[in-house]
Design an enzyme around this catalytic site. Structure first.
Site, PDB file in Angstrom:
ATOM      1  N   ALA A  16       0.652  -1.223   0.343  1.00 21.45           N
ATOM      2  CA  ALA A  16      -0.102   0.187   0.113  1.00 21.45           C
ATOM      3  C   ALA A  16       1.053   1.213   0.008  1.00 21.45           C
ATOM      4  CB  ALA A  16      -0.835  -0.056   1.592  1.00 21.45           C
ATOM      5  N   VAL A  36       8.979   6.578   5.243  1.00 19.88           N
ATOM      6  CA  VAL A  36       9.027   5.664   7.012  1.00 19.88           C
ATOM      7  C   VAL A  36       8.983   4.357   6.953  1.00 19.88           C
ATOM      8  CG1 VAL A  36       8.522   6.019   8.733  1.00 19.88           C
ATOM      9  CG2 VAL A  36       8.890   8.345   7.587  1.00 19.88           C
ATOM     10  N   VAL A  47       5.135  -9.058   1.141  1.00 23.39           N
ATOM     11  CA  VAL A  47       5.960 -10.156   0.374  1.00 23.39           C
ATOM     12  C   VAL A  47       5.692 -11.815   0.599  1.00 23.39           C
ATOM     13  CG1 VAL A  47       8.271 -10.331   2.023  1.00 23.39           C
ATOM     14  CG2 VAL A  47       8.489  -9.981   0.038  1.00 23.39           C
ATOM     15  N   PHE A 118     -10.752 -19.366  -6.164  1.00 23.01           N
ATOM     16  CA  PHE A 118     -10.466 -19.131  -4.545  1.00 23.01           C
ATOM     17  C   PHE A 118     -11.896 -18.586  -3.619  1.00 23.01           C
ATOM     18  CE2 PHE A 118      -7.369 -16.827  -2.174  1.00 23.01           C
ATOM     19  CZ  PHE A 118      -5.938 -17.543  -2.794  1.00 23.01           C
ATOM     20  N   ASP A 214       1.080  -0.990  14.878  1.00 24.32           N
ATOM     21  CA  ASP A 214       1.430   0.437  15.302  1.00 24.32           C
ATOM     22  C   ASP A 214       0.851   1.676  14.493  1.00 24.32           C
ATOM     23  OD1 ASP A 214       3.366  -1.248  16.540  1.00 24.32           O
ATOM     24  OD2 ASP A 214       5.455  -0.650  15.010  1.00 24.32           O
ATOM     25  N   GLN A 233      -9.721 -12.057  11.050  1.00 26.89           N
ATOM     26  CA  GLN A 233     -10.492 -13.257  10.384  1.00 26.89           C
ATOM     27  C   GLN A 233      -9.130 -14.408  10.489  1.00 26.89           C
ATOM     28  OE1 GLN A 233      -8.744 -13.364   5.964  1.00 26.89           O
ATOM     29  NE2 GLN A 233     -10.994 -13.816   5.652  1.00 26.89           N
ATOM     30  N   HIS A 235      -7.945 -18.211   9.169  1.00 33.24           N
ATOM     31  CA  HIS A 235      -7.159 -18.768   7.580  1.00 33.24           C
ATOM     32  C   HIS A 235      -7.467 -20.469   7.830  1.00 33.24           C
ATOM     33  CE1 HIS A 235      -5.841 -20.185   4.765  1.00 33.24           C
ATOM     34  NE2 HIS A 235      -5.196 -18.159   3.232  1.00 33.24           N
ATOM     35  N   LEU A 245       1.275 -20.393   6.643  1.00 29.76           N
ATOM     36  CA  LEU A 245       0.346 -20.398   6.360  1.00 29.76           C
ATOM     37  C   LEU A 245       0.586 -21.288   5.141  1.00 29.76           C
ATOM     38  CD1 LEU A 245      -2.751 -19.526   5.191  1.00 29.76           C
ATOM     39  CD2 LEU A 245      -1.388 -18.092   3.492  1.00 29.76           C
ATOM     40  N   GLU A 248      -4.011 -20.559   0.202  1.00 29.23           N
ATOM     41  CA  GLU A 248      -5.910 -21.298  -0.173  1.00 29.23           C
ATOM     42  C   GLU A 248      -5.770 -21.601  -1.257  1.00 29.23           C
ATOM     43  OE1 GLU A 248      -8.634 -18.887   1.222  1.00 29.23           O
ATOM     44  OE2 GLU A 248     -10.120 -18.958  -0.522  1.00 29.23           O
ATOM     45  N   ARG A 279     -13.460 -18.305   4.181  1.00 27.87           N
ATOM     46  CA  ARG A 279     -12.525 -18.551   5.452  1.00 27.87           C
ATOM     47  C   ARG A 279     -13.308 -19.084   6.588  1.00 27.87           C
ATOM     48  NH1 ARG A 279      -7.456 -15.064   3.212  1.00 27.87           N
ATOM     49  NH2 ARG A 279      -6.798 -16.664   1.356  1.00 27.87           N
ATOM     50  N   HIS A 347      -4.991 -14.401  10.752  1.00 24.49           N
ATOM     51  CA  HIS A 347      -4.904 -14.479   9.473  1.00 24.49           C
ATOM     52  C   HIS A 347      -4.549 -12.699   8.820  1.00 24.49           C
ATOM     53  CE1 HIS A 347      -2.625 -15.052   5.211  1.00 24.49           C
ATOM     54  NE2 HIS A 347      -4.296 -14.801   4.554  1.00 24.49           N
ATOM     55  N   ARG A 382     -13.224 -10.934   5.119  1.00 27.09           N
ATOM     56  CA  ARG A 382     -12.477 -10.868   3.609  1.00 27.09           C
ATOM     57  C   ARG A 382     -12.861 -11.970   2.517  1.00 27.09           C
ATOM     58  NH1 ARG A 382      -7.617 -11.174   1.558  1.00 27.09           N
ATOM     59  NH2 ARG A 382      -6.345 -12.006   3.520  1.00 27.09           N
TER      60      ARG A 382
HETATM   61  C1  FAD Z   1       1.354 -15.299   4.816  1.00 23.67           C
HETATM   62  C2  FAD Z   1       0.592 -14.140   4.192  1.00 23.67           C
HETATM   63  C3  FAD Z   1       0.264 -14.495   3.177  1.00 23.67           C
HETATM   64  C4  FAD Z   1      -1.324 -13.844   2.387  1.00 23.67           C
HETATM   65  N1  FAD Z   1      -1.527 -14.224   1.456  1.00 23.67           N
HETATM   66  C5  FAD Z   1      -2.166 -13.272   0.564  1.00 23.67           C
HETATM   67  C6  FAD Z   1      -3.197 -13.481  -1.101  1.00 23.67           C
HETATM   68  O1  FAD Z   1      -2.612 -14.611  -1.441  1.00 23.67           O
HETATM   69  N2  FAD Z   1      -4.220 -12.869  -1.829  1.00 23.67           N
HETATM   70  C7  FAD Z   1      -4.091 -11.825  -0.749  1.00 23.67           C
HETATM   71  O2  FAD Z   1      -4.590 -10.451  -0.771  1.00 23.67           O
HETATM   72  N3  FAD Z   1      -3.772 -11.390   0.515  1.00 23.67           N
HETATM   73  C8  FAD Z   1      -2.790 -11.884   1.250  1.00 23.67           C
HETATM   74  N4  FAD Z   1      -2.365 -11.934   2.416  1.00 23.67           N
HETATM   75  C9  FAD Z   1      -3.210 -10.493   3.025  1.00 23.67           C
HETATM   76  C10 FAD Z   1      -1.919  -9.605   2.769  1.00 23.67           C
HETATM   77  O3  FAD Z   1      -1.212 -10.031   2.286  1.00 23.67           O
HETATM   78  C11 FAD Z   1      -1.751  -7.922   3.409  1.00 23.67           C
HETATM   79  O4  FAD Z   1      -3.041  -7.762   3.966  1.00 23.67           O
HETATM   80  C12 FAD Z   1      -1.061  -6.630   2.762  1.00 23.67           C
HETATM   81  O5  FAD Z   1       0.090  -7.467   2.413  1.00 23.67           O
HETATM   82  C13 FAD Z   1      -0.542  -6.032   4.236  1.00 23.67           C
HETATM   83  O6  FAD Z   1      -0.048  -4.753   3.133  1.00 23.67           O
HETATM   84  P1  FAD Z   1       0.148  -3.382   3.428  1.00 23.67           P
HETATM   85  O7  FAD Z   1       0.759  -2.798   2.475  1.00 23.67           O
HETATM   86  O8  FAD Z   1      -0.806  -3.378   3.880  1.00 23.67           O
HETATM   87  O9  FAD Z   1       1.175  -3.594   4.856  1.00 23.67           O
HETATM   88  P2  FAD Z   1       2.415  -4.731   4.690  1.00 23.67           P
HETATM   89  O10 FAD Z   1       3.184  -5.139   3.909  1.00 23.67           O
HETATM   90  O11 FAD Z   1       2.640  -4.890   6.301  1.00 23.67           O
HETATM   91  O12 FAD Z   1       2.975  -3.385   5.010  1.00 23.67           O
HETATM   92  C14 FAD Z   1       3.521  -2.082   6.631  1.00 23.67           C
HETATM   93  C15 FAD Z   1       4.589  -2.123   5.811  1.00 23.67           C
HETATM   94  O13 FAD Z   1       4.960  -0.604   7.317  1.00 23.67           O
HETATM   95  C16 FAD Z   1       5.560  -1.015   7.751  1.00 23.67           C
HETATM   96  N5  FAD Z   1       5.987  -0.817   9.513  1.00 23.67           N
HETATM   97  C17 FAD Z   1       4.149  -1.085  10.356  1.00 23.67           C
HETATM   98  N6  FAD Z   1       4.729  -0.367  11.639  1.00 23.67           N
HETATM   99  C18 FAD Z   1       5.307   0.498  11.365  1.00 23.67           C
HETATM  100  C19 FAD Z   1       5.742   1.826  12.535  1.00 23.67           C
HETATM  101  N7  FAD Z   1       5.436   1.880  13.345  1.00 23.67           N
HETATM  102  N8  FAD Z   1       6.593   2.847  12.209  1.00 23.67           N
HETATM  103  C20 FAD Z   1       7.507   2.687   9.999  1.00 23.67           C
HETATM  104  N9  FAD Z   1       6.828   1.266   9.448  1.00 23.67           N
HETATM  105  C21 FAD Z   1       6.430   0.806  10.065  1.00 23.67           C
HETATM  106  C22 FAD Z   1       6.288  -1.910   7.536  1.00 23.67           C
HETATM  107  O14 FAD Z   1       7.496  -1.318   8.280  1.00 23.67           O
HETATM  108  C23 FAD Z   1       6.148  -2.042   6.627  1.00 23.67           C
HETATM  109  O15 FAD Z   1       6.582  -0.872   5.284  1.00 23.67           O
HETATM  110  C24 FAD Z   1      -1.854 -12.426   3.089  1.00 23.67           C
HETATM  111  C25 FAD Z   1      -1.037 -12.508   3.978  1.00 23.67           C
HETATM  112  C26 FAD Z   1      -0.313 -13.816   4.611  1.00 23.67           C
HETATM  113  C27 FAD Z   1       0.477 -12.494   6.307  1.00 23.67           C
END
Ligand code: FAD
Length: 570
Positions: A16, A36, A47, A118, A214, A233, A235, A245, A248, A279, A347, A382
């Site tokens: 995001a 940041v 990842v 899915f 956070d 949620q 899983h 994990l 799915e 789920r 999850h 979700r």
């Molecule tokens: C194992 C696993 C498999 C998944 N598989 C799927 C899938 O196949 N399909 C799907 O749609 N979804 C999947 N999901 C869900 C999905 O991956 C996540 O909801 C999504 O990637 C979250 O992205 P994000 O950018 O919101 O946050 P994240 O990718 O979690 O990134 C958070 C960022 O915030 C930063 N951050 C956090 N706190 C602080 C702080 N205090 N100060 C500075 N930086 C901070 C971190 O460093 C990181 O860069 C999966 C989740 C998991 C756990």
């Protein structure tokens, strides 16, 4: 270090956050964007996403309305339908854009991008890159972001507090440079929070250790409500013990769930969808099987079998190679020859920082996107593979809307921000280094996780939820007596763990209190004492506001455009 005054500051370098940064600089190449992240961006939880990302790309057998309806039904009619309609339309463009940025989507023999089944999706519409989708998506975003020198990264900086100006508008973040230990203000005209979820409030989760909520806590402490936090949620398929994990996609590709009688037990619960049910329902079916003694028992508790043997070695290696790699390495099982033990695992959080469809929060200048936000397309449950698409759609929107906002306001005064950062460092020093208490971080965290599982797990009821709500203030009191022994300034991970525990406590109280007051069952929120969905009283979002005592819960109507609530059966 001299920190410049940015137009936009993004907290979070996951999917995001990176998508928001690219959208902002593409809109206006003169914008200065700060990013940041407490970990190097490629280590963000995105990842680890495996299975795929949903969008309508096969017009001959799919449509936006079908994706929208599946999502709304999956949400148990709690999703805001205007947000869902935007989401399904923009998701397709985002996934094609990602291919142009280098994401290697898996393809069919005829050259078209492949789609897989899915849970809860009525047609195949989940795009994937084998079963390392998140890795490839994050990589494509990260390398694209490197093209823009207007994106100024602060890798391994830990944000501790959202800074507000005299008018209550967001004007930056106080953050610790983890490599030097220095606390600094990062000033900006607008702030976007993209810090991901907080699954670590529970003991058994697929979530990385960094997922401590956070950003939710930062917004909550600054007066922003957290929306729909009761919806957590599970899983259905995690490895017992570690919670790793089993994607799915393993069921999407045809895997079976088998109980200790050798039966595909979902025929009793979801006869039409079987393993491809949503789920929440597949996870609850496990609990029913457990109660009737039809599960296996092992050193890490009960489990059922995920059987992939009939798929054959070639398909497993081609479509879900990571599943084979993980099971071989972590449980010594080769799924080509043996079934894999699995059980439900925490999850994803459907709830998060309250935003509207422009990703704006009630705090002026503050935006949020990704798992940390609640816009809300996921409602009470979700559908798998919607989250990766969500972080692209709403990440991009956040970048654009924050850029529009930043164009209209003046830069904050750096001097006053420096003062705020100095105050914040004083608070942290006082709380953790000049403290006479002897409480340990790990003890409080494990007690927190225990009480959350007991009170707010797959099934909930008044008594257990009330007990958890009563326990949380005691944990907060103990938290006030935490002492950090490590006084070094370089990579003080004990200090960051202490700060993260503060976030977990905030997030946990919003989950428990919102769940206590929602006297119905909907989606992932299953009350033993109120087993029916109650649209008359609870077809609404909860909003948890921070107070000096327990959170105050208010409610907000769900936006319904074209789909009236109906019974949710599969
Ligand atoms: C194992 C696993 C498999 C998944 N598989 C799927 C899938 O196949 N399909 C799907 O749609 N979804 C999947 N999901 C869900 C999905 O991956 C996540 O909801 C999504 O990637 C979250 O992205 P994000 O950018 O919101 O946050 P994240 O990718 O979690 O990134 C958070 C960022 O915030 C930063 N951050 C956090 N706190 C602080 C702080 N205090 N100060 C500075 N930086 C901070 C971190 O460093 C990181 O860069 C999966 C989740 C998991 C756990």
């Amino acid at each position: 270090m001299n920190v410049p005054n940015h137009d936009i500051l993004i907290v979070g370098g996951g999917g995001a956050g990176l998508r928001a940064a690219i959208a902002a600089v593409e809109l206006d190449p003169n914008l200065s964007v700060g990013l940041v992240s407490k970990v190097y961006p490629m280590r963000s939880h995105t990842v680890s996403a495996e299975g795929g990302s949903a969008a309508v790309i096969r017009d001959e057998d799919d449509s936006f309305d079908s994706h929208a309806f599946d999502t709304i039904k999956g949400s148990d009619f709690l999703a805001d339908q205007d947000a869902v309609e935007i989401f399904v339309k923009e998701a397709r463009d985002e996934l094609i854009q990602l291919e142009h940025w280098g994401c290697p989507w898996s393809r069919d023999d005829d050259g078209r991008i492949s789609v897989r089944a899915f849970g809860g999706m009525s047609v195949k519409r989940t795009l994937y890159a084998a079963d390392k989708t998140g890795f490839h998506m994050l990589h494509a975003l990260f390398q694209t972001s490197l093209k823009y020198d207007r994106i100024h990264r602060y890798d391994e900086w830990f944000g501790t507090r959202l800074l507000l100006d005299d008018n209550g508008a967001a004007c930056g973040v106080a953050a610790i440079n983890v490599r030097s230990g220095a606390m600094q203000a990062v000033p900006a005209k607008a702030v976007i929070i993209c810090t991901g979820g907080g699954g670590r409030i529970f003991p058994f989760t697929t979530n990385a250790a960094i997922k401590t909520g956070d950003g939710m806590s930062m917004a909550y402490r600054a007066g922003c409500p957290l929306k729909d936090m009761e919806f957590v949620q599970y899983h259905p398929t995690g490895l017992p013990g570690t919670g790793i994990l089993m994607t799915e996609a393993s069921r999407g590709e045809g895997g079976y769930l088998i109980n200790n009688k050798g039966d595909r037990y979902l025929s009793e619960y979801l006869p039409d969808k079987m393993e491809l049910g949503p789920r929440d329902m597949v996870s609850r079916a496990f609990v029913h099987e457990e109660r009737t003694g039809r599960v296996f028992s092992g050193p890490y508790g009960t489990y059922v079998h995920l059987d992939l043997r009939h798929l054959g070695e070639q398909k497993i290696d081609e479509r879900i190679p990571f599943v084979r790699e993980l099971t071989k390495n972590y449980v010594g099982i080769d799924p080509v020859y043996e079934p894999v033990p699995v059980r439900p695992v925490v999850h994803y959080m459907m709830g998060g920082i309250d935003t509207d469809i422009t990703t704006a929060t009630p705090i002026p200048g503050l935006y949020a996107a990704g798992e940390t936000a609640c816009v809300t397309i996921n409602g009470a449950n979700r559908l798998g593979s919607n989250s990766l698409s969500e972080l692209l759609v709403f990440g991009a929107r956040a970048g654009r809307y924050a850029a529009d906002y930043a164009a209209e306001v003046n830069s904050p005064s750096s001097d006053s921000l420096e003062k705020m950062a100095a105050d914040e460092w004083q608070r942290i020093e006082q709380a953790f280094f000049k403290n006479e208490g002897r409480e340990r971080i790990a003890d409080i965290r494990s007690d927190l996780q225990k009480t959350m599982e007991q009170g707010a797990g797959i099934y909930r009821e008044q008594e257990s939820l009330a007990a958890t709500c009563a326990e949380l203030p005691k944990l907060k009191e103990r938290y006030a007596r935490v002492e950090v022994d490590d006084s070094s300034s370089v990579f003080n991970t004990e200090l960051t763990a202490a700060l993260e525990l503060g976030s977990l406590l905030d997030v946990a109280e919003t989950v428990a209190h919102s769940a206590l007051l929602r006297r119905e069952s909907r989606g992932s929120h299953s009350r033993m004492d109120y087993q029916e969905r109650d649209d008359e009283n609870f077809l609404c979002h909860s909003l948890a506001y921070r107070t000096d005592g327990e959170p105050r819960i208010e409610y907000q109507d769900v936006v319904i455009t074209r789909w009236q609530p109906q019974e949710r059966t599969y």
